[in-house]
Write a protein that holds these residues in place. Structure first.
Motif, short mmCIF file in Angstrom:
data_model
loop_
_atom_site.label_atom_id
_atom_site.label_comp_id
_atom_site.label_asym_id
_atom_site.label_seq_id
_atom_site.Cartn_x
_atom_site.Cartn_y
_atom_site.Cartn_z
N ARG A 128 0.84 -1.21 0.00
CA ARG A 128 0.00 0.00 0.00
C ARG A 128 0.86 1.25 0.00
O ARG A 128 1.88 1.32 0.69
N PHE A 129 0.38 2.25 -0.76
CA PHE A 129 0.97 3.59 -0.74
C PHE A 129 -0.17 4.57 -0.53
O PHE A 129 -1.05 4.71 -1.39
N ASP A 130 -0.18 5.21 0.63
CA ASP A 130 -1.28 6.11 1.00
C ASP A 130 -2.60 5.35 0.92
O ASP A 130 -2.74 4.34 1.57
N GLY A 131 -3.53 5.80 0.10
CA GLY A 131 -4.85 5.17 0.08
C GLY A 131 -5.01 4.06 -0.94
O GLY A 131 -6.13 3.57 -1.14
N PHE A 132 -3.93 3.64 -1.60
CA PHE A 132 -4.04 2.66 -2.69
C PHE A 132 -3.12 1.48 -2.45
O PHE A 132 -1.95 1.65 -2.08
N THR A 133 -3.64 0.28 -2.68
CA THR A 133 -2.91 -0.94 -2.38
C THR A 133 -2.62 -1.75 -3.63
O THR A 133 -3.47 -1.88 -4.52
N ASP A 134 -1.42 -2.30 -3.71
CA ASP A 134 -1.03 -3.27 -4.71
C ASP A 134 -0.29 -4.38 -3.98
O ASP A 134 -0.15 -4.34 -2.74
N ALA A 135 0.17 -5.38 -4.70
CA ALA A 135 0.95 -6.46 -4.08
C ALA A 135 1.94 -6.97 -5.11
O ALA A 135 1.58 -7.72 -6.01
N ILE A 136 3.20 -6.54 -4.98
CA ILE A 136 4.25 -6.88 -5.94
C ILE A 136 5.48 -7.33 -5.17
O ILE A 136 5.83 -6.74 -4.14
N ARG A 137 6.15 -8.37 -5.66
CA ARG A 137 7.40 -8.81 -5.08
C ARG A 137 8.45 -8.91 -6.18
O ARG A 137 8.13 -9.17 -7.35
N ALA A 138 9.72 -8.70 -5.82
CA ALA A 138 10.80 -8.72 -6.80
C ALA A 138 12.02 -9.40 -6.23
O ALA A 138 12.28 -9.34 -5.03
N SER A 148 8.93 -17.90 1.81
CA SER A 148 8.75 -18.92 2.85
C SER A 148 9.65 -18.64 4.04
O SER A 148 9.22 -18.75 5.20
N GLU A 149 10.88 -18.26 3.77
CA GLU A 149 11.86 -18.03 4.85
C GLU A 149 11.45 -16.88 5.75
O GLU A 149 11.58 -16.96 6.98
N ILE A 150 10.96 -15.79 5.16
CA ILE A 150 10.62 -14.62 5.98
C ILE A 150 9.14 -14.61 6.39
O ILE A 150 8.67 -13.67 7.04
N LYS A 151 8.41 -15.65 5.98
CA LYS A 151 6.99 -15.79 6.33
C LYS A 151 6.15 -14.62 5.81
O LYS A 151 5.32 -14.05 6.52
N ASP A 152 6.40 -14.28 4.56
CA ASP A 152 5.66 -13.20 3.89
C ASP A 152 4.47 -13.81 3.14
O ASP A 152 4.63 -14.78 2.40
N THR A 153 3.29 -13.24 3.36
CA THR A 153 2.10 -13.65 2.63
C THR A 153 1.65 -12.49 1.76
O THR A 153 0.87 -11.62 2.19
N PRO A 154 2.13 -12.41 0.51
CA PRO A 154 1.76 -11.28 -0.36
C PRO A 154 0.24 -11.24 -0.57
O PRO A 154 -0.42 -12.27 -0.62
N ASN A 155 -0.26 -10.04 -0.67
CA ASN A 155 -1.69 -9.80 -0.91
C ASN A 155 -2.57 -10.14 0.28
O ASN A 155 -3.79 -10.23 0.16
N LEU A 156 -1.97 -10.33 1.45
CA LEU A 156 -2.76 -10.51 2.66
C LEU A 156 -3.49 -9.20 2.97
O LEU A 156 -2.87 -8.14 3.05
N PRO A 157 -4.82 -9.22 3.09
CA PRO A 157 -5.55 -7.99 3.40
C PRO A 157 -4.97 -7.32 4.65
O PRO A 157 -4.66 -8.00 5.64
N GLU A 158 -4.81 -6.01 4.60
CA GLU A 158 -4.14 -5.32 5.69
C GLU A 158 -4.89 -5.47 7.01
O GLU A 158 -4.27 -5.51 8.08
#
Length: 571
Positions: free
Chosen positions: A367-377, A472-482
């Protein structure tokens, strides 16, 4: 006569050797010079558009690191990584910001909640006897505990430390921030605050006013760069008068920042501290222009770093290893002869515990301010793999703050008029591919997606697998609702967790302090009027006539109340 000369030479040699040994055995001072929204816009990183005498001198006397990457294309998540040595998306620090636009998205204000054992790097250094000062931006996605700094204020400076105490001093320069491109143009502050740092009796004009109310007019603003300069515009922007003017502002702001960096370096030299100080210069992420800040293209992630070592060690070298902001905290510990903490997700790239060079860096955008995306690189030295978890959603997010930049405003007008070319329109696509692959060496602006090209199938699979491993290592769940993220951080409760009040006891003629909240940092003052809180680590002696002020705080929790204790009552 010969014997006399020989004795003099032996004496000089002995004194010099003792002095060098004394310097070598002293803990190194560490100075961080941090600027904002900074791409590779300076001569030592290949851009000769302007002259930056102080940074160029620093680069000549130090080591240039061209492959430093932030963990996000925006400041607060990146600063969380720097402060803790952990990836923002592993501790709930990935949304920009945790305390803004909460009403818009329907969630309470919260802070990142790292594991209980996580401490800010400055607190770890304070425990080793370092004087830690921050001048003066924080923005960590959590409220720093009172134990984080000896001083964090516009007056914070190494000059306020104890005699011969080693220091870790941070100076944050705001002139290059994105908002420096807004109209009306003018520098944020009328005076260069760093010239007066350490002098608490000095009062700046307009001190305490907001940046917007404390700007010079353009006529008052020093001009470091000719307005007639023709600037090179990246292909994702249109080359016209609007973007040329914004680039002039950008480079003029950098030149002013360079002047301020020079002022701090002169103070260091005047104080005779160059011989025992490791100097870092870096930015908090990539550039401020549209399609740079907030994105995880290299234009948003890569930022210059220069490190000058005592005695100009390795001067003039370019070190091309991949580096990430999560590497800063373990590297600081390593430079001060401490082993990096097991919880840290980065690795030391300098010092006694220097690790093997990393093969990949990782980044996230949410999320950036009022808008959310979900991207990993994920990126190696040549290729970057991007995974879009919301491919049905447009790349461009209509962030009001960014649209105050004239170039951004102009781009939107040109888009509506159908005047943007293929590359300039990429950002405005209504949807995006699930996967992207870019050759960052041959396509530095990341405009040609190779994900569907059979020639690069093996590289795509390699980087995709690496991303899966990292998530998996850092236990990140992308796109998890805030909203679910907040519930997870708060262990299912609806309110922010609270740090328990500390308990003070007097045992064996010493003060013992404890707190039932696991991982809470405990600060105390033997003089309630003291400017800084001491970090509690073990029982200590105290005079019975003194009053004790105690406070506990776990990162991401509400801090405890400040407890005042009369020592005489405990005996």
């Amino acid at each position: 006569m010969k014997q006399y000369i020989f004795l003099i030479l032996i004496t000089v040699f002995f004194i010099t050797s003792c002095k060098q040994e004394k310097i070598a055995n002293k803990p190194p001072n560490i100075l961080w010079l941090v600027t904002e929204d900074m791409g590779h816009y300076i001569p030592s990183f290949g851009d000769s558009t302007i002259v930056t005498p102080h940074l160029s001198k620093l680069a000549k006397e130090g080591v240039v690191y061209p492959n430093l990457h932030s963990t996000s294309g925006v400041c607060a998540p990146s600063r969380a990584a720097i402060a803790t040595g952990m990836y923002p998306s592993s501790i709930g620090a990935n949304h920009m910001r945790t305390t803004s636009y909460n009403d818009v998205i329907g969630i309470p204000k919260y802070g990142a909640v790292p594991p209980a054992e996580v401490k800010m790097i400055s607190e770890l250094l304070r425990k080793q006897g370092y004087y830690c000062s921050n001048n003066y931006k924080t923005d960590y996605q959590f409220k720093p505990p009172v134990t984080a700094w000896d001083e964090s204020s516009p007056y914070a400076h190494w000059r306020n430390r104890g005699k011969d105490q080693p220091f870790f001093a941070v100076f944050n320069f705001t002139e290059t921030h994105e908002s420096g491109l807004f109209e009306p143009y003018g520098f944020r502050e009328i005076e260069t605050r760093h010239y007066y740092s350490g002098d608490r009796n000095y009062k700046w004009k307009g001190f305490g006013k907001s940046h917007a109310k404390n700007r010079m007019t353009e006529a008052e603003t020093p001009v470091h760069v000719s307005k007639n300069t023709k600037f090179k515009i990246p292909p994702y922007l249109q080359d016209n008068e609007v973007s040329q003017r914004d680039l002039w502002k950008l480079y003029n702001n950098i030149a002013e920042m360079d002047k301020q960096v020079g002022a701090v370096l002169k103070q260091l030299e005047d104080d005779g501290l160059l011989d025992n100080t490791i100097i870092f210069f870096y930015g908090d992420h990539g550039g401020p222009m549209p399609r740079e800040k907030r994105l995880i293209y290299d234009s948003g992630l890569k930022t210059p770093m220069i490190i000058r070592f005592p005695d100009k060690k390795n001067a003039g070298i370019k070190d091309g290893q991949l580096l990430s902001f999560v590497d800063f905290a373990p590297t600081l510990l390593s430079l001060t002869k401490q082993e990096p903490k097991e919880y840290m997700q980065g690795q030391a790239f300098l010092g006694d515990f220097k690790a093997k060079e990393r093969n990949y860096i990782h980044a996230a955008a949410d999320r950036f301010d009022g808008f959310t995306d979900a991207i990993r690189a994920v990126k190696d030295k040549q290729f970057k793999y991007i995974r879009n978890y919301r491919p049905e959603q447009a790349y461009y997010l209509p962030i009001t703050y960014r649209e105050k930049i004239p170039t951004m405003e102009n781009l939107l007008i040109l888009k509506n008029e159908g005047k943007l070319n293929e590359f300039q329109m990429q950002w405005f696509r209504e949807s995006k591919p699930k996967e992207e692959l870019f050759d960052c060496l041959n396509d530095p602006f990341e405009l040609n997606n190779l994900a569907e090209n059979p020639k690069y199938k093996e590289k795509l699979i390699e980087l995709s697998n690496e991303m899966d491993r990292w998530l998996s290592e850092i236990k990140d769940t992308p796109n998890l609702p805030e909203k679910e993220l907040v519930t997870k951080l708060w262990n299912g409760k609806k309110t922010k967790p609270i740090t328990e009040d500390p308990v003070v006891q007097f045992e064996n003629n010493k003060v013992k302090i404890s707190c039932d909240t696991e991982g809470a940092s405990i600060g105390y003052k033997t003089n309630p009027k003291a400017k800084s809180w001491s970090v509690y680590s073990k029982p200590f002696s105290i005079e019975s006539k003194e009053n004790l002020l105690v406070k506990a705080h776990r990162i991401g929790y509400v801090p405890s109340k400040s407890i005042q204790v009369n020592i005489a009552d405990l005996k």
